[in-house]
Design a protein around this motif. Structure first.
Motif, mmCIF file in Angstrom:
data_model
loop_
_atom_site.group_PDB
_atom_site.id
_atom_site.type_symbol
_atom_site.label_atom_id
_atom_site.label_comp_id
_atom_site.label_asym_id
_atom_site.label_seq_id
_atom_site.Cartn_x
_atom_site.Cartn_y
_atom_site.Cartn_z
ATOM 1 N N ASP A 167 15.625 26.858 30.856
ATOM 2 C CA ASP A 167 15.852 27.967 29.933
ATOM 3 C C ASP A 167 16.950 28.864 30.496
ATOM 4 N N ALA A 168 18.008 28.212 30.952
ATOM 5 C CA ALA A 168 19.111 28.885 31.628
ATOM 6 C C ALA A 168 19.972 29.684 30.662
ATOM 7 N N ASP A 169 20.555 30.749 31.190
ATOM 8 C CA ASP A 169 21.591 31.439 30.434
ATOM 9 C C ASP A 169 22.903 30.701 30.701
ATOM 10 N N VAL A 170 23.979 31.147 30.085
ATOM 11 C CA VAL A 170 25.259 30.448 30.210
ATOM 12 C C VAL A 170 25.733 30.446 31.667
ATOM 13 N N ASP A 171 25.606 31.566 32.362
ATOM 14 C CA ASP A 171 26.055 31.639 33.757
ATOM 15 C C ASP A 171 25.294 30.655 34.646
ATOM 16 N N THR A 172 24.007 30.559 34.452
ATOM 17 C CA THR A 172 23.202 29.623 35.254
ATOM 18 C C THR A 172 23.578 28.182 34.919
ATOM 19 N N ALA A 173 23.831 27.905 33.660
ATOM 20 C CA ALA A 173 24.266 26.559 33.262
ATOM 21 C C ALA A 173 25.594 26.217 33.937
ATOM 22 N N GLN A 174 26.506 27.187 33.989
ATOM 23 C CA GLN A 174 27.795 26.952 34.649
ATOM 24 C C GLN A 174 27.585 26.686 36.146
ATOM 25 N N GLU A 175 26.652 27.395 36.772
ATOM 26 C CA GLU A 175 26.337 27.170 38.186
ATOM 27 C C GLU A 175 25.754 25.770 38.394
ATOM 28 N N LEU A 176 24.884 25.349 37.495
ATOM 29 C CA LEU A 176 24.332 23.999 37.572
ATOM 30 C C LEU A 176 25.452 22.965 37.515
ATOM 31 N N LEU A 177 26.363 23.145 36.580
ATOM 32 C CA LEU A 177 27.491 22.215 36.450
ATOM 33 C C LEU A 177 28.361 22.228 37.703
ATOM 34 N N LYS A 178 28.611 23.405 38.239
ATOM 35 C CA LYS A 178 29.438 23.530 39.446
ATOM 36 C C LYS A 178 28.784 22.801 40.617
ATOM 37 N N HIS A 179 27.488 23.004 40.814
ATOM 38 C CA HIS A 179 26.800 22.349 41.929
ATOM 39 C C HIS A 179 26.725 20.829 41.751
ATOM 40 N N MET A 221 33.606 26.467 52.280
ATOM 41 C CA MET A 221 34.035 25.585 51.203
ATOM 42 C C MET A 221 32.995 24.517 50.876
ATOM 43 N N GLN A 222 31.740 24.814 51.157
ATOM 44 C CA GLN A 222 30.687 23.848 50.874
ATOM 45 C C GLN A 222 29.661 24.454 49.929
ATOM 46 N N LEU A 223 29.334 23.698 48.917
ATOM 47 C CA LEU A 223 28.282 24.104 47.987
ATOM 48 C C LEU A 223 26.977 23.451 48.407
ATOM 49 N N GLN A 224 25.897 24.122 48.100
ATOM 50 C CA GLN A 224 24.574 23.540 48.270
ATOM 51 C C GLN A 224 24.528 22.272 47.416
ATOM 52 N N SER A 225 23.818 21.246 47.865
ATOM 53 C CA SER A 225 23.723 20.030 47.066
ATOM 54 C C SER A 225 23.021 20.345 45.744
ATOM 55 N N PHE A 226 23.255 19.486 44.763
ATOM 56 C CA PHE A 226 22.652 19.694 43.456
ATOM 57 C C PHE A 226 21.130 19.701 43.551
#
Length: 151
Positions: A91-103, A34-39
């Motif tokens: 130059d992220a795609d939508v999925d990578t942008a969502q991952e950035l937001l999640k982290h 339940m731990q994400l890598q830090s941003f």
């Protein structure tokens, strides 16, 4: 074995959560999952995976240089808009942008929100941050990094 190999899928974690009768026990048993890598770790890894240097990402994101480096070092926390700027810097795609937001612990882009829909469109079509700001301005939506439109 590395940390990634020990990770279970999110759907498996959901199943475990829905089946548990004791939340505290679930938390103790699954705490490592339940731990994400830090941003800052995530963007540094993403930068390395793309063969880029932070300076280039920061410049393309149109973020002030010293602030950008603080984000990569983890000494500053980004706003949601800063994370979106970084998505354009990568130059992220939508999925990578969502991952950035999640982290970053931010809410995901949601296509029922007009501004988010415009940002999703721009990410999908690989617009730059400047081109995206122009689209947002034309649609009379708040710019990324500022609440007002260009006059």
């Amino acid at each position: 074995m590395d940390e990634e190999a020990n990770k279970i899928g999110t759907s498996t974690l959901f199943k475990r959560l829905f089946k548990t009768s004791n939340l505290e026990q679930f938390m103790k048993k699954n705490t490592g999952q339940m731990q994400l890598q830090s941003f800052s770790e995530y963007i540094t890894k993403l930068c390395k995976n793309q063969g880029q240097v932070p300076e280039r990402i920061i410049k393309r994101a149109n973020i002030e240089r010293s602030f950008g480096h603080q984000l990569f070092k983890g000494t500053r926390k980004p706003s949601r808009d800063t994370v979106l700027q970084l998505a354009f810097g990568f130059d992220a795609d939508v999925d990578t942008a969502q991952e950035l937001l999640k982290h970053a612990g931010m809410s995901a882009l949601y296509p029922r929100i007009k501004r988010d829909a415009a940002v999703i469109y721009c990410l999908h079509n690989h617009f730059t941050i400047v081109e995206t700001q122009s689209v947002l301005n034309e649609l009379e939506l708040p710019l990324i990094g500022g609440s007002s439109r260009v006059k």
